[in-house]
Design a protein around this motif. Structure first.
Motif, PDB file in Angstrom:
ATOM      1  N   LYS A 129       1.003  -1.263   0.032  1.00 59.36           N
ATOM      2  CA  LYS A 129       0.055   0.060   0.014  1.00 59.36           C
ATOM      3  C   LYS A 129       0.903   1.177   0.078  1.00 59.36           C
ATOM      4  CE  LYS A 129      -2.763  -1.092   3.572  1.00 59.36           C
ATOM      5  NZ  LYS A 129      -3.842  -1.094   4.565  1.00 59.36           N
ATOM      6  N   THR A 130       2.129   1.224   0.523  1.00 55.53           N
ATOM      7  CA  THR A 130       2.965   2.358   0.588  1.00 55.53           C
ATOM      8  C   THR A 130       3.384   2.886  -0.786  1.00 55.53           C
ATOM      9  OG1 THR A 130       3.517   1.737   2.619  1.00 55.53           O
ATOM     10  CG2 THR A 130       5.268   3.235   1.647  1.00 55.53           C
ATOM     11  N   SER A 131       3.797   1.660  -1.618  1.00 58.44           N
ATOM     12  CA  SER A 131       4.125   1.841  -3.305  1.00 58.44           C
ATOM     13  C   SER A 131       2.903   2.327  -3.907  1.00 58.44           C
ATOM     14  CB  SER A 131       4.514   0.463  -3.309  1.00 58.44           C
ATOM     15  OG  SER A 131       5.643   0.253  -3.019  1.00 58.44           O
ATOM     16  N   GLY A 132       1.636   1.819  -3.442  1.00 60.49           N
ATOM     17  CA  GLY A 132       0.514   2.336  -4.189  1.00 60.49           C
ATOM     18  C   GLY A 132       0.141   3.713  -3.890  1.00 60.49           C
ATOM     19  N   ASP A 262       5.272   5.411   8.012  1.00 58.81           N
ATOM     20  CA  ASP A 262       4.146   4.436   7.842  1.00 58.81           C
ATOM     21  C   ASP A 262       4.794   2.855   8.275  1.00 58.81           C
ATOM     22  OD1 ASP A 262       2.356   5.537   6.692  1.00 58.81           O
ATOM     23  OD2 ASP A 262       2.969   5.328   4.767  1.00 58.81           O
ATOM     24  N   ASP A 263       4.271   2.029   9.000  1.00 52.64           N
ATOM     25  CA  ASP A 263       4.477   0.635   9.506  1.00 52.64           C
ATOM     26  C   ASP A 263       4.405  -0.371   8.364  1.00 52.64           C
ATOM     27  OD1 ASP A 263       3.447  -1.582  11.944  1.00 52.64           O
ATOM     28  OD2 ASP A 263       5.265  -1.618  10.814  1.00 52.64           O
ATOM     29  N   ASP A 264       5.440  -0.901   7.994  1.00 53.15           N
ATOM     30  CA  ASP A 264       5.400  -1.993   6.677  1.00 53.15           C
ATOM     31  C   ASP A 264       4.917  -3.046   7.247  1.00 53.15           C
ATOM     32  OD1 ASP A 264       7.598  -0.060   4.188  1.00 53.15           O
ATOM     33  OD2 ASP A 264       5.382   0.289   4.616  1.00 53.15           O
ATOM     34  N   GLY A 265       5.489  -3.433   8.407  1.00 53.90           N
ATOM     35  CA  GLY A 265       5.143  -4.790   8.979  1.00 53.90           C
ATOM     36  C   GLY A 265       6.376  -5.336   9.054  1.00 53.90           C
ATOM     37  N   LEU A 266       6.456  -6.772   9.662  1.00 51.47           N
ATOM     38  CA  LEU A 266       7.552  -7.700   9.419  1.00 51.47           C
ATOM     39  C   LEU A 266       6.969  -8.705   8.899  1.00 51.47           C
ATOM     40  CD1 LEU A 266      10.080  -8.477  10.353  1.00 51.47           C
ATOM     41  CD2 LEU A 266       9.191  -9.730  12.690  1.00 51.47           C
ATOM     42  N   MET A 267       7.613  -8.996   7.687  1.00 54.07           N
ATOM     43  CA  MET A 267       7.347 -10.077   6.739  1.00 54.07           C
ATOM     44  C   MET A 267       7.784 -11.559   7.383  1.00 54.07           C
ATOM     45  SD  MET A 267       5.552  -8.425   4.793  1.00 54.07           S
ATOM     46  CE  MET A 267       4.863  -9.796   3.781  1.00 54.07           C
ATOM     47  N   THR A 268       7.100 -12.501   7.785  1.00 54.47           N
ATOM     48  CA  THR A 268       7.649 -13.691   8.108  1.00 54.47           C
ATOM     49  C   THR A 268       7.053 -14.748   7.357  1.00 54.47           C
ATOM     50  OG1 THR A 268       5.545 -13.882   9.462  1.00 54.47           O
ATOM     51  CG2 THR A 268       7.504 -12.919  10.469  1.00 54.47           C
ATOM     52  N   ASN A 269       7.752 -15.887   7.276  1.00 48.81           N
ATOM     53  CA  ASN A 269       7.557 -17.174   6.489  1.00 48.81           C
ATOM     54  C   ASN A 269       6.938 -17.976   7.500  1.00 48.81           C
ATOM     55  OD1 ASN A 269       7.325 -19.184   4.693  1.00 48.81           O
ATOM     56  ND2 ASN A 269       9.346 -19.041   4.005  1.00 48.81           N
ATOM     57  N   THR A 283       1.287  -2.736   5.790  1.00 55.55           N
ATOM     58  CA  THR A 283       1.071  -1.998   4.374  1.00 55.55           C
ATOM     59  C   THR A 283       1.460  -2.987   3.186  1.00 55.55           C
ATOM     60  OG1 THR A 283       2.788  -0.656   4.356  1.00 55.55           O
ATOM     61  CG2 THR A 283       0.724   0.153   5.408  1.00 55.55           C
ATOM     62  N   GLU A 284       1.946  -4.118   3.453  1.00 54.42           N
ATOM     63  CA  GLU A 284       2.460  -4.689   2.415  1.00 54.42           C
ATOM     64  C   GLU A 284       2.190  -6.377   2.792  1.00 54.42           C
ATOM     65  OE1 GLU A 284       7.106  -5.375   3.445  1.00 54.42           O
ATOM     66  OE2 GLU A 284       6.489  -3.685   2.520  1.00 54.42           O
ATOM     67  N   GLU A 285       2.344  -7.252   1.707  1.00 51.20           N
ATOM     68  CA  GLU A 285       2.094  -8.581   1.729  1.00 51.20           C
ATOM     69  C   GLU A 285       2.910  -9.463   0.523  1.00 51.20           C
ATOM     70  OE1 GLU A 285      -0.749 -11.607   3.679  1.00 51.20           O
ATOM     71  OE2 GLU A 285      -2.019 -10.157   2.370  1.00 51.20           O
ATOM     72  N   GLU A 286       3.530 -10.233   0.702  1.00 51.39           N
ATOM     73  CA  GLU A 286       4.219 -11.082  -0.293  1.00 51.39           C
ATOM     74  C   GLU A 286       3.351 -12.357  -0.540  1.00 51.39           C
ATOM     75  OE1 GLU A 286       8.556 -12.645  -1.416  1.00 51.39           O
ATOM     76  OE2 GLU A 286       8.390 -11.758   0.441  1.00 51.39           O
ATOM     77  N   VAL A 287       3.088 -12.402  -1.811  1.00 50.99           N
ATOM     78  CA  VAL A 287       2.339 -13.733  -2.304  1.00 50.99           C
ATOM     79  C   VAL A 287       3.136 -14.591  -3.072  1.00 50.99           C
ATOM     80  CG1 VAL A 287      -0.023 -12.713  -2.502  1.00 50.99           C
ATOM     81  CG2 VAL A 287       1.581 -12.704  -4.350  1.00 50.99           C
ATOM     82  N   VAL A 288       3.336 -16.056  -2.596  1.00 51.90           N
ATOM     83  CA  VAL A 288       4.167 -16.937  -3.141  1.00 51.90           C
ATOM     84  C   VAL A 288       3.478 -17.935  -4.022  1.00 51.90           C
ATOM     85  CG1 VAL A 288       6.077 -18.526  -2.397  1.00 51.90           C
ATOM     86  CG2 VAL A 288       5.745 -16.441  -0.839  1.00 51.90           C
ATOM     87  N   GLY A 289       3.759 -18.269  -5.011  1.00 52.19           N
ATOM     88  CA  GLY A 289       3.320 -19.134  -5.904  1.00 52.19           C
ATOM     89  C   GLY A 289       4.095 -20.707  -6.166  1.00 52.19           C
ATOM     90  N   ASP A 290       3.745 -21.289  -7.184  1.00 46.90           N
ATOM     91  CA  ASP A 290       4.480 -22.420  -7.384  1.00 46.90           C
ATOM     92  C   ASP A 290       5.128 -22.495  -8.877  1.00 46.90           C
ATOM     93  OD1 ASP A 290       5.281 -25.102  -8.013  1.00 46.90           O
ATOM     94  OD2 ASP A 290       3.307 -26.159  -7.595  1.00 46.90           O
ATOM     95  N   SER A 291       6.333 -22.607  -8.871  1.00 50.00           N
ATOM     96  CA  SER A 291       7.015 -22.128  -9.967  1.00 50.00           C
ATOM     97  C   SER A 291       6.737 -23.077 -11.117  1.00 50.00           C
ATOM     98  CB  SER A 291       8.981 -22.457  -9.985  1.00 50.00           C
ATOM     99  OG  SER A 291       9.204 -23.588  -9.288  1.00 50.00           O
TER     100      SER A 291
END
Length: 298
Positions: A129-132, A262-269, A283-291
């Protein structure tokens, strides 16, 4: 009615009934949940028959989006019901999450490209969202827009890499951005959205590209172009400043001061292998797919 007629009638009825195991929505959801919503399997399921494709379009793609990007989808739905609809459809949103649409060497007015780049599936994408906010003019700052980091492509005829990015608006029909486009009477382009097939506006033609968008992407002012479709899907391209360049060492560039707090949050796996946010205010999220997955989400 004779016994033979009854037999023929019963046989015809039984033959017309579909196999319940293939079209039971609950069973399909359970199977895909057990695979942690494997994208390749869902693509295969949706291509088996028209009935399964209809179920995938109505239920399964929505469930995959909520599973792979729960915070982003919840923000786009604004706390609405999990079974609700989204502009452009859930298959289009799923495709936008996992598919870089590529680029064509068409004679654009604002962006020249010498070679064709085919679309491709991506292993992971970070939407922010920050990039947005960097893509929103000040008068449209009340809108909510998620934009991905650029997917980098080396170009044989250029010293700079090409960056391709995509994004999605929340509630685009009632957004300030759409109202601004309508008020300025910006005409729709001949091209269509690569994710939902709807007509698009050129934000460059509309003169609605803030300078901070280039800094956020790691590009230069005037070296990017992007489009927004009537359903609120964004896609665009830019020339990326080489990392060795002395100009604008902040690639990706710093944004306005109000974005720095802004709080971009801590990305955890997490255990499922899906990246999620460690902060409820993220404000962000990473989506992971299958190669190995197919990019077709139709």
């Amino acid at each position: 009615m004779s016994s033979n007629q009854r037999l023929r009638t019963n046989y015809g009825t039984e033959a017309a009934e579909p196999e319940p195991g293939l079209v039971d929505e609950r069973l399909l959801v359970l199977v895909l949940e057990s695979t942690k919503w494997d994208l390749r399997l869902l693509c295969l399921v949706s291509s088996v028959s028209r009935k399964l494709r209809a179920i995938a379009k109505r239920v399964l793609w929505r469930q995959l989006c909520f599973h792979r990007a729960p915070h982003m989808v919840a923000s786009l739905m604004d706390g609405g019901p999990k079974g609700g609809r989204i502009a452009g459809g859930w298959p289009a949103l799923a495709k936008l999450m996992f598919f870089c649409c590529g680029a064509e060497p068409e004679p654009r007015r604002h962006f020249r490209l010498g070679q064709r780049l085919p679309g491709h599936f991506v292993k992971a994408s970070r939407f922010s969202k920050t990039s947005g906010r960097s893509f929103l003019p000040r008068k449209c700052r009340g809108d909510l827009l998620y934009v991905s980091d650029p997917c980098e492509h080396q170009m044989s005829d250029q010293d700079e890499d090409l960056g391709l990015y995509r994004g999605v608006f929340k509630g685009f029909m009632s957004s300030r951005t759409r109202a601004c486009l309508i008020r300025r009477q910006v005409t729709l382009e001949d091209r269509v959205c690569p994710y939902c097939g709807a007509r698009v506006w050129s934000m460059t033609t509309a003169r609605l590209v803030p300078r901070r968008a280039a800094r956020r992407l790691g590009s230069r002012d005037g070296r990017l172009e992007y489009f927004v479709c009537v359903n609120g899907h964004l896609h665009g391209s830019c020339w990326l400043i080489p990392l060795s360049s002395d100009e604008d060492n902040g690639r990706p560039g710093d944004d306005d001061d109000d974005d720095k707090n802004d709080d971009d949050g801590l990305m955890t796996n997490d255990d499922s292998g899906i990246y999620s946010s460690g902060s409820l205010k993220s404000t962000e999220e990473e989506v992971v797919g299958d190669s190995n997955s197919s990019p077709n989400a139709n």
